[in-house]
Design an enzyme around this catalytic site. Structure first.
Site, PDB file in Angstrom:
ATOM      1  CD  GLU A   1       2.522 -34.053   0.028  1.00  0.00           C
ATOM      2  OE1 GLU A   1       2.594 -34.991  -0.797  1.00  0.00           O
ATOM      3  OE2 GLU A   1       1.464 -33.682   0.535  1.00  0.00           O
TER       4      GLU A   1
ATOM      5  CE  LYS B   1     -10.229  -8.988 -13.659  1.00  0.00           C
ATOM      6  NZ  LYS B   1      -9.535  -7.975 -14.462  1.00  0.00           N
ATOM      7  CG  ASP B   2      -9.892  -9.982  -5.992  1.00  0.00           C
ATOM      8  OD1 ASP B   2      -9.218 -10.341  -6.971  1.00  0.00           O
ATOM      9  OD2 ASP B   2      -9.584  -9.018  -5.272  1.00  0.00           O
TER      10      ASP B   2
ATOM     11  CB  SER C   1      -1.651  -2.648  -7.192  1.00  0.00           C
ATOM     12  OG  SER C   1      -2.325  -2.976  -6.006  1.00  0.00           O
TER      13      SER C   1
ATOM     14  CG  HIS D   1      -2.168  -0.836   0.985  1.00  0.00           C
ATOM     15  ND1 HIS D   1      -2.104  -2.198   0.901  1.00  0.00           N
ATOM     16  CD2 HIS D   1      -3.480  -0.507   0.823  1.00  0.00           C
ATOM     17  CE1 HIS D   1      -3.322  -2.677   0.704  1.00  0.00           C
ATOM     18  NE2 HIS D   1      -4.167  -1.680   0.647  1.00  0.00           N
TER      19      HIS D   1
END
Length: 452
Positions: free
Chosen positions: A291, A247-248, A223, A219
């Protein structure tokens, strides 16, 4: 980052005004993920994966805490306690499968998030700290996932712990004492299981703390975006809410469809069948593998098969395995290109898509394959290119390549006002274009091209 045009938080009732004066949490949320946080208007779906990573972390913490209520970190009963969760605890099977598959999906999201950052050079100034904290989060995730893999105390859990902790013995002088200190003895047993359980329970909360720092650092400069061009005025941004929350939300719905498909229909697909056999120190599995999300780095570890001068192969493999992640810390200074986005770097893009991505694919495949030819040789070739890409190719490409012309602003890129090379403005050393005398936003909030 301060945006003078950002919407300011206005409490609408006496209670919210009182809360805002005494503990301004609503203002903090509003400015962090609400209408008070303007973001670039051109973010694509690759920018969804940060939110998805946060969701995965919360999911893992919630399911992990509930599972810990029924798990017994004792080598004699650990395997049976997992079976008890699966068979006797109400919805225990779902919690266990949600947690196990959640770890795999968490790493899927994080790998996409990392490679998005690599392609769009999200590590460049002024966002170096965001990237560095992200690499720290990834390292903490790797440690947490390894310790969690040990807890079921099956065959692969036990022998995986023995192999991975045995790597520390390769460190000169302090290696063997360090290994004994980690295990609480000379081999994985009750003391090691208690240590791993305690650390596995604690680490997600440390990750959550670093995530808060990661978001805080985000912040400050704001972005990044697919063009790599910084925000210039109000027309380049839109409020995070409701545009990107919607959108998220769509991205989260798609993620949940895939995730729940594995939880309910393919719950054991990403696991190893040997881990459904109780740990037996007297029976070594034919093929010990971690894994799947550890496979690239496991392949780099196994790529070293011959001693070199006074350096044993095992020590070189351990150093290379950790260096494969640590090299990411230096990317802000290795990549000297003034252009951020790979969309405008044709030579960089070729090496990324036809060099780095196939190399990672080979490392993933070889890490899960037996330690025999031709997999060892493929691992060696892929490991060589992996380090060469970051340490040699990337610095040279960033100096010699001729990038494409950047748009004048984010708005120009979105509205396609500038498409020809004739409109290009020379780049400064920071990758930014000098300010021009074009008019600002019109009454409709759209950027008007020069001469309009």
């Amino acid at each position: 980052m301060s945006f003078p045009w950002a919407q300011q938080y206005q409490p609408k009732s006496g209670f919210t005004r009182w809360i805002d004066e005494k503990l301004p949490l609503p203002r903090l949320v509003y400015n962090a993920v609400g209408a008070g946080y303007p973001v670039p208007r051109n973010l694509n779906y690759f920018w969804n994966f940060g939110v998805l990573a946060g969701f995965c972390l919360v999911l893992q913490i919630i399911t992990g805490v509930v599972l810990a209520m029924h798990y017994a970190p004792n080598a004699l009963v650990a395997f049976d306690s997992v079976e008890h969760i699966m068979r006797d605890v109400n919805w225990g099977w779902m919690l266990r499968y949600a947690h196990a598959n959640g770890a795999s999906f968490f790493f899927v999201v994080i790998y996409i998030h990392i490679f998005r950052g690599l392609f769009f050079s999200s590590y460049k100034a002024p966002r170096e700290m965001i990237w560095l904290l992200g690499v720290v989060i990834f390292l903490l995730m790797m440690a947490t996932a390894f310790m969690g893999y040990v807890l079921p105390w099956g065959q692969m859990s036990f022998w995986g712990a023995k192999v991975i902790t045995g790597l520390f013995s390769a460190i000169p002088l302090v290696g063997e004492p360090l290994q004994i200190w980690l295990l609480g003895g000379f081999a994985p047993d009750n003391a090691a299981l208690n240590r791993f359980f305690s650390l596995h329970f604690m680490m997600p909360f440390i990750i959550a703390g670093v995530v808060i720092l990661h978001i805080w650092a985000l912040h400050i400069p704001g972005s990044s975006n697919p063009t790599g061009v910084e925000i210039k005025d109000e027309s380049d941004t839109i409020p995070f809410h409701p545009y990107y929350t919607a959108k998220d939300g769509f991205g989260l719905a798609v993620f949940l469809v895939l995730y729940t498909s594995f939880v309910f229909f393919l719950p054991n697909y990403l696991g190893h069948p040997d881990n459904y056999i109780p740990a037996n120190p007297l029976s070594t599995p034919a093929h010990i593998v971690p894994e799947w999300y550890f496979w690239p780095f496991y392949a780099i570890l196994r790529a070293f098969t011959q001693d070199f001068l006074f350096l044993p192969a095992k020590l070189m493999g351990v150093i290379a395995m950790f260096a494969a992640i640590l090299v990411w810390f230096f990317l802000p200074w290795l990549d000297k290109s003034p252009v951020r986005s790979g969309l405008y770097r044709p030579l960089f893009r070729k090496f990324f898509w036809f060099g780095l991505i196939p190399t990672m694919g080979v490392l993933f495949y070889c890490g899960g394959a037996p330690a025999e030819e031709p997999y060892v040789m493929l691992s060696q070739i892929a490991a060589l290119y992996y380090f060469a890409h970051f340490l040699i190719v990337l610095p040279i490409v960033s100096i010699i390549e001729k990038p494409k012309p950047l748009p004048h602003s984010i708005t120009d890129a979105v509205l396609n006002h500038r498409t020809g090379a004739d409109d290009a403005v020379p780049l400064s050393t920071t990758g930014e274009r000098p300010t021009d005398s074009r008019p600002g936003p019109d009454d409709a909030g759209l950027y008007r091209p020069a001469g309009a």
